[in-house]
Every structure is written in structure tokens, then in C-alpha cells.
Design an enzyme around this catalytic site. Structure first.
Site, PDB file in Angstrom:
ATOM      1  N   ASP A  40       1.161  -1.204   4.857  1.00 35.44           N
ATOM      2  CA  ASP A  40       1.098  -0.140   5.599  1.00 35.44           C
ATOM      3  C   ASP A  40      -0.573   0.272   5.356  1.00 35.44           C
ATOM      4  O   ASP A  40      -0.797   1.102   4.245  1.00 35.44           O
ATOM      5  CB  ASP A  40       1.901   1.031   5.066  1.00 35.44           C
ATOM      6  CG  ASP A  40       1.549   2.297   5.844  1.00 35.44           C
ATOM      7  OD1 ASP A  40       1.402   2.229   7.295  1.00 35.44           O
ATOM      8  OD2 ASP A  40       1.831   3.433   5.241  1.00 35.44           O
ATOM      9  N   ASP A  46       3.453  -0.873  -9.650  1.00 31.02           N
ATOM     10  CA  ASP A  46       2.359  -1.774 -10.367  1.00 31.02           C
ATOM     11  C   ASP A  46       1.332  -1.206  -9.485  1.00 31.02           C
ATOM     12  O   ASP A  46       1.098  -0.738  -8.618  1.00 31.02           O
ATOM     13  CB  ASP A  46       2.720  -3.125 -10.025  1.00 31.02           C
ATOM     14  CG  ASP A  46       2.323  -3.880 -11.430  1.00 31.02           C
ATOM     15  OD1 ASP A  46       1.440  -3.306 -11.982  1.00 31.02           O
ATOM     16  OD2 ASP A  46       2.913  -4.897 -11.658  1.00 31.02           O
ATOM     17  N   CYS A  82       0.947  -1.122   0.125  1.00 27.13           N
ATOM     18  CA  CYS A  82      -0.061  -0.030   0.122  1.00 27.13           C
ATOM     19  C   CYS A  82       0.851   1.327  -0.069  1.00 27.13           C
ATOM     20  O   CYS A  82       1.115   2.069   0.785  1.00 27.13           O
ATOM     21  CB  CYS A  82      -0.990   0.170   1.425  1.00 27.13           C
ATOM     22  SG  CYS A  82      -1.860  -1.454   1.452  1.00 27.13           S
ATOM     23  N   ALA A  83       1.744   1.527  -1.205  1.00 29.53           N
ATOM     24  CA  ALA A  83       2.686   2.393  -1.060  1.00 29.53           C
ATOM     25  C   ALA A  83       2.275   3.630  -1.186  1.00 29.53           C
ATOM     26  O   ALA A  83       2.948   4.806  -0.809  1.00 29.53           O
ATOM     27  CB  ALA A  83       3.486   2.144  -2.328  1.00 29.53           C
ATOM     28  N   GLY A  84       1.060   3.978  -1.606  1.00 30.27           N
ATOM     29  CA  GLY A  84       0.456   5.497  -1.744  1.00 30.27           C
ATOM     30  C   GLY A  84       1.556   6.420  -2.217  1.00 30.27           C
ATOM     31  O   GLY A  84       1.940   6.037  -3.433  1.00 30.27           O
ATOM     32  N   CYS A  94      -1.786   3.491  11.257  1.00 35.96           N
ATOM     33  CA  CYS A  94      -1.606   4.825  11.965  1.00 35.96           C
ATOM     34  C   CYS A  94      -2.971   4.863  12.756  1.00 35.96           C
ATOM     35  O   CYS A  94      -3.660   6.162  12.771  1.00 35.96           O
ATOM     36  CB  CYS A  94      -1.319   6.072  11.198  1.00 35.96           C
ATOM     37  SG  CYS A  94      -2.521   6.574   9.841  1.00 35.96           S
ATOM     38  N   GLY A 145       4.325   6.946  -1.326  1.00 36.22           N
ATOM     39  CA  GLY A 145       5.602   6.454  -1.296  1.00 36.22           C
ATOM     40  C   GLY A 145       6.467   6.822  -0.076  1.00 36.22           C
ATOM     41  O   GLY A 145       7.833   6.758  -0.084  1.00 36.22           O
ATOM     42  N   GLY A 146       6.069   7.493   0.956  1.00 38.43           N
ATOM     43  CA  GLY A 146       6.770   7.969   2.154  1.00 38.43           C
ATOM     44  C   GLY A 146       7.648   6.748   2.533  1.00 38.43           C
ATOM     45  O   GLY A 146       8.841   6.878   2.681  1.00 38.43           O
ATOM     46  N   LYS A 147       7.139   5.497   2.714  1.00 39.21           N
ATOM     47  CA  LYS A 147       7.661   4.318   3.249  1.00 39.21           C
ATOM     48  C   LYS A 147       8.596   3.597   2.190  1.00 39.21           C
ATOM     49  O   LYS A 147       9.472   2.987   2.529  1.00 39.21           O
ATOM     50  CB  LYS A 147       6.581   3.467   4.166  1.00 39.21           C
ATOM     51  CG  LYS A 147       6.189   4.048   5.217  1.00 39.21           C
ATOM     52  CD  LYS A 147       5.444   3.272   6.149  1.00 39.21           C
ATOM     53  CE  LYS A 147       4.640   4.352   6.891  1.00 39.21           C
ATOM     54  NZ  LYS A 147       3.560   5.082   6.414  1.00 39.21           N
TER      55      LYS A 147
HETATM   56  C1  LIG Z   1      -1.997   4.509   4.844  1.00 41.88           C
HETATM   57  S1  LIG Z   1      -2.165   4.561   3.031  1.00 41.88           S
HETATM   58  C2  LIG Z   1      -0.179   4.348   2.671  1.00 41.88           C
HETATM   59  C3  LIG Z   1       0.691   5.479   3.079  1.00 41.88           C
HETATM   60  C4  LIG Z   1       1.975   5.214   2.323  1.00 41.88           C
HETATM   61  N1  LIG Z   1       2.425   3.862   2.829  1.00 41.88           N
HETATM   62  C5  LIG Z   1       3.051   6.042   2.708  1.00 41.88           C
HETATM   63  O1  LIG Z   1       4.099   5.680   3.705  1.00 41.88           O
HETATM   64  O2  LIG Z   1       3.125   7.272   2.198  1.00 41.88           O
HETATM   65  C6  LIG Z   1      -2.957   3.444   2.632  1.00 41.88           C
HETATM   66  C7  LIG Z   1      -2.853   3.170   1.012  1.00 41.88           C
HETATM   67  O3  LIG Z   1      -3.692   1.879   0.846  1.00 41.88           O
HETATM   68  C8  LIG Z   1      -4.255   2.202  -0.381  1.00 41.88           C
HETATM   69  N2  LIG Z   1      -5.463   1.181  -0.440  1.00 41.88           N
HETATM   70  C9  LIG Z   1      -6.672   1.674   0.284  1.00 41.88           C
HETATM   71  N3  LIG Z   1      -7.516   0.328   0.045  1.00 41.88           N
HETATM   72  C10 LIG Z   1      -6.652  -0.427  -0.329  1.00 41.88           C
HETATM   73  C11 LIG Z   1      -7.028  -1.744  -0.935  1.00 41.88           C
HETATM   74  N4  LIG Z   1      -8.115  -2.109  -0.657  1.00 41.88           N
HETATM   75  N5  LIG Z   1      -6.121  -2.306  -1.417  1.00 41.88           N
HETATM   76  C12 LIG Z   1      -5.197  -1.736  -1.928  1.00 41.88           C
HETATM   77  N6  LIG Z   1      -4.529  -0.525  -1.473  1.00 41.88           N
HETATM   78  C13 LIG Z   1      -5.385   0.107  -0.915  1.00 41.88           C
HETATM   79  C14 LIG Z   1      -4.674   3.511  -0.627  1.00 41.88           C
HETATM   80  O4  LIG Z   1      -4.780   3.884  -1.866  1.00 41.88           O
HETATM   81  C15 LIG Z   1      -3.338   4.300   0.286  1.00 41.88           C
HETATM   82  O5  LIG Z   1      -2.532   4.758  -0.585  1.00 41.88           O
END
Ligand SMILES: C[S@@+](CC[C@H](N)C(=O)[O-])C[C@H]1O[C@@H](n2cnc3c(N)ncnc32)[C@H](O)[C@@H]1O
Length: 375
Positions: A262, A242, A194-196, A315, A198-200
């Protein structure tokens, strides 16, 4: 007390906040439409809006928006002068919604911390935190995370040369501790599921010294675009991206040395920084997100190599999204064993799980758990 112009801006922003438009989004839109506002004014307006939501339950419901904003600022000033002036018992019923007590303990120090202004944390490039503190003229180091720096200055960080050349990322200390807990080694293959934005991912890549690879996936393509921009600024190339929607069809047949989930969560750990969310998050959100988190964990586990590590972070601090998910997952997967986290305090009863509390680390709240696939 901020002047009348600041209060007027803040009142307009509050009027545009709704169930569908969060306070931080409303602030961003407002500033886009009022480009003449300078950074110091924007900072004051944002601060006033956040004070409003932090002290919302203390404000007179029938007073005008301007009057309520003045009341919020006065409450804040009183609290800063003497945090004990606001009784902990009052905080437990007014600073957070009542349902929260069914989901977590509410220590008095935690409630007081929620009412303070949040700290701003930076992550310097490996080994560069002391040099960065010096060059920004405003930063305090911590021994909790080697590259973390609490920014204490007032300059617009996005305009600094150090930001433009990728010398630091704005990343909360709790998020940095997730990377430290994952501890990837150079040459390994990781999946940040769940890279969003990309912070992590960037932190994992940095720790791997640009060697090995981090697969970064998300279901939101716009977030991945931001990740790529950030990686370019940081000159990190050991990643690939991806799409993954969280389902059982995985983006690759690769087996990983490490997987980080995450996961999307209720964000209760961010309520000091984002006080509006205290009044919009519901117990149903918590229930639904806990089910999503468990599904994500169950779906990725097949992609772990024997001996590979799985790191789960959220979080939030609610029981449903932390220990309950970790327990249910562990019960369903006897092929995994708990794996000690390098950030756990010596003598911890279970070193494979940790709650990071805002009042203990002066940052967001976070839960982290780790497992290893048996060989
Ligand atoms: C907590 S955030 C991630 C933050 C990121 N890891 C960072 O450090 O910047 C959760 C991420 O999970 C993604 N997400 C939400 N629901 C999801 C799902 N069912 N499957 C995959 N990704 C999902 C969201 O798009 C979001 O970017």
C-alpha cells in the site's frame, strides 16, 4: 452561514497553513491549543476550513480572510442546492490544478464529486455491520464491501463504547476494498510492507480470523506504535511488526503467501477529503513517488512463495503512479502473472487491475493491481 466566531477561528487556522503545515495539521494544532472548543464547534470550523480550500480558485484574492471564507461557504451552499449551477468546464480549470489533466482523465462527475462533502466510512468487525448500524443509530450498508458502513450520525465516534471496545475502525471504503481484493485466508502468512498505522493490517488480520500471521512493517516507528494500539483495541493478535525502510535488505527471509504494498503516493484520490493537497501536490511529487513505488515492488518480489499473491495499491489516480508503474513492473517480472481481483466487475477487460473512482463509490479514489507468482 457559520457565525462570526466560527469564521474567526477558521481565519486564524488558514493564516497558519503553509507549504510546511498542511490544513489538517494546522487544524489539529489549533484544537490542541483551544481545548474549550466543543465537538460541534470543531466540526463547523473544520468544515469551513475545508470549504475554503475546495473553492479556493473562486475566491477574490484581495478580499479579507473572513470575506473569502464567506464566499467559500456561499459557493458551497449554491452548489449543494444545484450542483449543475457550477459548470463542469469551470470545475475542470478551477477545482484542480491544471497539471492534473496531463496525468488523468477528468470526468465531469468526478469533478462534481470533488466539490461535495466526503462520506465517512466505518469498518465493522466481520459480519457485524448491520448490528453496528443499529447500535450507532446511524449507518448505511453497501453491497460493495461486506463490513462497510457509511456513518450518517453526528456523535463523536471516538467517544462511543463501540469504538472503545474495538467494534469498528474508521476506514474509508476504498481502503476496505484493498483488503477485500487481497482476500487473505486463515492460516496464511502475509506481509503488509507499508503498514503505517495499520488500517489494512487490521483488516487482513480480521479476515484471517486471528489465524496465520501478518508481518506489518514501515519505516516510521510512531505509525507502528499506533498500529499496535489499534490491534490491542480490536483484540487482534495474529500480527508481528518490524522496521523496513523500503530497501533491498528485507526484514525477514520468510516467503509469503501474500504481500501487500500500500505504497506512499501523491494522494490525488483523497482530494475530496483533503482539498488543501490539491494546491500543494506537484508533478515532481508524482514523478518521484512513482519511482519509489516501482522500487518497493521490485524489492519485495523475491519474498513471494510460488503461487503467492502480490497486491499493489495507491490512493491516487495519476497514470504515472498506477498503470505506468504496474506496466513497468510486470515487464520486468515474467515470473509473475496477472491475478484476477475478486472486486473486479464481471466482464472487465483486465480483471487484475481496477481504478476506484470517488464518484462511483462515494469514497476515496484508489488503484489496485494484483499478480501471482507462477509455480
Ligand atoms: C499509504 S501509507 C500506508 C497506509 C497504511 N497501509 C494503512 O492502511 O493505514 C504509506 C506508508 O508507507 C511508508 N513509507 C513511505 N515511504 C516508504 C519507503 N520508502 N519505504 C517503506 N515505507 C515507506 C510511510 O511511512 C507510510 O506509512
Amino acid at each position: 452561514m457559520p457565525d462570526q466566531a466560527i469564521l474567526n477561528h477558521a481565519a486564524q487556522i488558514i493564516a497558519s497553513v503553509s507549504a510546511d503545515q498542511r490544513a489538517d495539521t494546522a487544524l489539529r494544532f489549533y484544537f490542541e491549543g483551544h481545548r474549550y472548543l466543543q465537538p460541534p464547534a470543531k466540526r463547523l470550523i473544520s468544515h469551513t476550513v475545508f470549504l475554503y480550500y475546495r473553492w479556493l480558485s473562486w475566491l477574490e484574492p484581495k478580499a479579507s480572510p473572513q470575506k473569502r471564507l464567506e464566499q467559500a461557504v456561499a459557493m458551497h451552499e449554491r452548489f449543494v442546492a444545484d450542483p449543475k449551477a457550477v459548470k463542469a468546464e469551470t470545475l475542470s480549470v478551477r477545482a484542480v490544478p491544471t497539471w492534473l489533466a496531463t496525468e488523468m482523465d477528468l470526468p465531469h462527475d468526478y469533478l462534481r464529486q470533488l466539490q461535495r462533502d466526503p462520506a465517512l466510512w466505518l469498518r465493522a468487525r466481520p459480519g457485524q455491520s448491520a448490528a453496528l448500524a443499529k447500535s450507532l443509530f446511524a449507518g448505511e450498508l453497501t453491497d460493495r464491501a461486506p463490513d462497510a458502513l457509511r456513518f450518517t450520525g453526528l456523535q463523536d465516534l471516538f467517544k462511543t463504547e463501540q469504538f472503545k471496545t474495538g467494534e469498528f475502525e474508521i476506514q474509508d471504503l476504498a481502503s476496505q476494498l484493498v483488503g477485500v481484493a487481497a482476500a487473505p485466508k486463515p492460516g496464511e502468512t502475509w506481509w503488509d510492507t507499508c503498514a503505517g498505522e495499520g488500517g489494512k493490517t487490521l483488516h487482513l488480520c480480521d479476515q484471517m480470523q486471528n489465524k496465520g500471521v501478518v508481518w506489518a512493517t514501515d519505516r516510521n516507528g510512531r505509525r507502528i506504535d499506533t498500529l499496535k494500539r489499534r490491534a490491542g483495541r480490536a483484540k487482534l493478535f495474529n500480527y508481528r511488526t518490524d522496521f523496513w525502510d523500503g530497501g533491498s535488505r528485507l526484514p525477514s527471509k520468510t516467503k509469503f503467501d501474500g504481500i501487500l504494498i500500500d505504497a506512499p503516493c501523491s494522494g490525488v484520490g483523497t482530494w475530496q477529503r483533503n482539498p488543501h493537497a490539491r494546491w500543494t501536490t506537484t508533478p515532481e511529487d508524482v514523478r518521484e513517488l512513482a519511482a519509489t513505488q516501482l522500487a518497493l515492488l521490485n524489492n519485495v518480489v523475491v519474498a513471494l512463495k510460488p503461487g503467492g499473491r502480490l497486491i499493489y495499491s495507491v490512493c491516487t489516480l495519476t497514470r504515472s503512479e498506477t498503470t505506468a508503474v504496474a506496466d513497468a513492473f510486470a515487464t520486468a517480472h515474467p515470473e509473475l502473472e496477472p491475478h484476477p481481483l475478486p472486486i473486479s466487475p464481471a466482464g472487465a477487460a483486465d480483471s487484475s487491475r481496477i481504478f476506484l473512482w470517488p464518484h462511483e463509490i462515494n469514497a476515496n479514489g484508489m488503484f489496485i493491481a494484483a499478480w501471482k507468482k507462477k509455480k
